[in-house]
Write a protein that holds these residues in place. Structure first.
Motif, PDB file in Angstrom:
ATOM      1  N   ALA A  39      27.294 -12.924  49.522  1.00  0.00           N
ATOM      2  CA  ALA A  39      26.558 -13.113  48.278  1.00  0.00           C
ATOM      3  C   ALA A  39      27.455 -13.109  47.043  1.00  0.00           C
ATOM      4  O   ALA A  39      27.204 -13.842  46.077  1.00  0.00           O
ATOM      5  CB  ALA A  39      25.493 -12.029  48.132  1.00  0.00           C
ATOM      6  N   THR A  40      28.501 -12.303  47.077  1.00  0.00           N
ATOM      7  CA  THR A  40      29.351 -12.137  45.897  1.00  0.00           C
ATOM      8  C   THR A  40      30.818 -12.274  46.280  1.00  0.00           C
ATOM      9  O   THR A  40      31.253 -11.741  47.311  1.00  0.00           O
ATOM     10  CB  THR A  40      29.137 -10.756  45.256  1.00  0.00           C
ATOM     11  OG1 THR A  40      27.747 -10.600  44.962  1.00  0.00           O
ATOM     12  CG2 THR A  40      29.944 -10.618  43.971  1.00  0.00           C
ATOM     13  N   ILE A  41      31.575 -12.992  45.469  1.00  0.00           N
ATOM     14  CA  ILE A  41      33.008 -13.159  45.714  1.00  0.00           C
ATOM     15  C   ILE A  41      33.715 -11.846  45.417  1.00  0.00           C
ATOM     16  O   ILE A  41      33.518 -11.250  44.351  1.00  0.00           O
ATOM     17  CB  ILE A  41      33.580 -14.297  44.856  1.00  0.00           C
ATOM     18  CG1 ILE A  41      32.905 -15.621  45.241  1.00  0.00           C
ATOM     19  CG2 ILE A  41      35.090 -14.402  45.001  1.00  0.00           C
ATOM     20  CD1 ILE A  41      33.284 -16.790  44.374  1.00  0.00           C
ATOM     21  N   GLY A  44      40.076 -12.343  43.729  1.00  0.00           N
ATOM     22  CA  GLY A  44      40.589 -13.579  43.163  1.00  0.00           C
ATOM     23  C   GLY A  44      40.046 -13.869  41.779  1.00  0.00           C
ATOM     24  O   GLY A  44      39.418 -13.021  41.130  1.00  0.00           O
ATOM     25  N   THR A  45      40.266 -15.091  41.325  1.00  0.00           N
ATOM     26  CA  THR A  45      39.869 -15.515  39.979  1.00  0.00           C
ATOM     27  C   THR A  45      38.393 -15.290  39.711  1.00  0.00           C
ATOM     28  O   THR A  45      37.997 -14.937  38.591  1.00  0.00           O
ATOM     29  CB  THR A  45      40.207 -17.004  39.777  1.00  0.00           C
ATOM     30  OG1 THR A  45      41.600 -17.216  39.996  1.00  0.00           O
ATOM     31  CG2 THR A  45      39.831 -17.462  38.373  1.00  0.00           C
ATOM     32  N   TYR A  46      37.559 -15.473  40.740  1.00  0.00           N
ATOM     33  CA  TYR A  46      36.109 -15.430  40.538  1.00  0.00           C
ATOM     34  C   TYR A  46      35.481 -14.169  41.122  1.00  0.00           C
ATOM     35  O   TYR A  46      34.282 -14.151  41.439  1.00  0.00           O
ATOM     36  CB  TYR A  46      35.479 -16.690  41.131  1.00  0.00           C
ATOM     37  CG  TYR A  46      36.117 -17.951  40.599  1.00  0.00           C
ATOM     38  CD1 TYR A  46      35.934 -18.331  39.278  1.00  0.00           C
ATOM     39  CD2 TYR A  46      36.952 -18.730  41.408  1.00  0.00           C
ATOM     40  CE1 TYR A  46      36.542 -19.460  38.766  1.00  0.00           C
ATOM     41  CE2 TYR A  46      37.562 -19.867  40.904  1.00  0.00           C
ATOM     42  CZ  TYR A  46      37.354 -20.229  39.587  1.00  0.00           C
ATOM     43  OH  TYR A  46      37.967 -21.350  39.075  1.00  0.00           O
ATOM     44  N   ALA A  47      36.267 -13.125  41.248  1.00  0.00           N
ATOM     45  CA  ALA A  47      35.743 -11.847  41.758  1.00  0.00           C
ATOM     46  C   ALA A  47      34.547 -11.384  40.937  1.00  0.00           C
ATOM     47  O   ALA A  47      34.570 -11.410  39.705  1.00  0.00           O
ATOM     48  CB  ALA A  47      36.847 -10.791  41.726  1.00  0.00           C
ATOM     49  N   GLY A  48      33.492 -10.984  41.626  1.00  0.00           N
ATOM     50  CA  GLY A  48      32.270 -10.519  40.961  1.00  0.00           C
ATOM     51  C   GLY A  48      31.258 -11.615  40.697  1.00  0.00           C
ATOM     52  O   GLY A  48      30.093 -11.321  40.403  1.00  0.00           O
TER      53      GLY A  48
END
Length: 279
Positions: A39-41, A44-48
């Motif tokens: 569901a959630t990264i 990395g760059t898009y964590a959260g």
């Protein structure tokens, strides 16, 4: 007459893929279809950020004890303002990071004569692991002994891919294809001659064993097919996949020995004439 011959040929090719030596997976399966449950990264760059591939059908390449997602939904741009894309950088087979050439289409023999066809490549070939073109539900890996190769693969990535596909009906959608390249399976020589959707089957139980082919005299070059996966079932929580490509190559014909002899003879005569004029 030609259509009938091709239909018979496609059935022979499909049966040949199933009856060949032990393959990457049972019946030549090298790719799987699952639903992404992340569901959630996490990093990395898009964590959260919410995972743009969450709840989507996903093509997975069997990489031994884990999978590579092929053509998944993804983000680009800054982490503070990401942009959703309907594919990702790893969306081609063979995977581009390997620098492997496209999968070769080679001359068939016997009932396959007159076509250039895809096939499982020798182990020494760089593209070998990508040439198992069968596609199956992830659930075909379920129910194996704990710790077995199939069990490890099924439960890899902390179980991200092992969910059931209840009430999902998976279809392969042809997004684009190089003219002259065809896809055969299950006795049909051209799956997309009347439309761009081919039903693979129920999400938990389908197997798909395609053969990609061209005419024997197809022009040399790269031939590509771009696909996505579509859910035609009643489970609307499962969404369609990103786009992905399979790349194939038709090699330039190799001159016959007699042709080489004539060419070399001609070059010899040209050289001999030039030498005489120089005297």
């Amino acid at each position: 007459m030609i259509r009938s011959s091709l239909l018979v040929l496609a059935g022979v090719l499909s049966l040949g893929a199933q009856a060949s030596e032990p393959l990457r997976g049972d019946e030549g399966i090298g790719y799987y279809v699952a639903v992404d449950s992340l569901a959630t990264i996490a990093s990395g760059t898009y964590a959260g950020q919410a995972n743009p591939n969450y709840g989507r059908l996903t093509v997975l390449f069997d990489h031994g004890n884990h999978f590579h997602g092929i053509g998944t939904y993804s983000y680009t741009g800054p982490g503070s303002a990401p942009v959703v894309n309907g594919t990702n950088a790893n969306n081609r087979i063979p995977e581009t990071y390997t620098l492997a050439a496209p999968l070769p289409l080679t001359p068939g023999s016997g009932s396959d004569a007159g076509l250039l066809v895809s096939s499982v490549l020798p182990e020494a070939a760089l593209q070998h692991e990508y040439s198992y073109l069968g596609l199956s539900s992830i659930q075909s890996l379920a129910g194996n002994p704990a710790g077995s190769e199939r069990d490890v693969l099924f439960n890899s990535s902390s179980g991200r891919w092992n969910g059931t596909l209840d009430n999902v009906s998976v279809a392969l959608k042809l997004e684009s294809i190089t003219p002259g390249l065809k896809v055969a399976a299950n006795g049909d020589a051209d799956l997309f001659d009347t439309g761009n959707l081919y039903l693979l089957g129920a999400g938990n139980s389908f197997d798909f064993l395609p053969v990609f082919w061209t005419a024997a005299d197809a022009a040399p070059g790269t031939y590509s097919a771009q696909f996505s996966l579509v859910n035609l079932g009643s489970n609307l929580a499962v969404r369609d996949s990103g786009t992905f490509h399979f790349d194939f190559a038709v090699a330039a014909p190799v001159p016959e020995p007699g042709t080489w002899a004539m060419l070399l003879g001609g070059l010899f005569m040209i050289g001999l004439t030039a030498a005489r004029r120089a005297r």
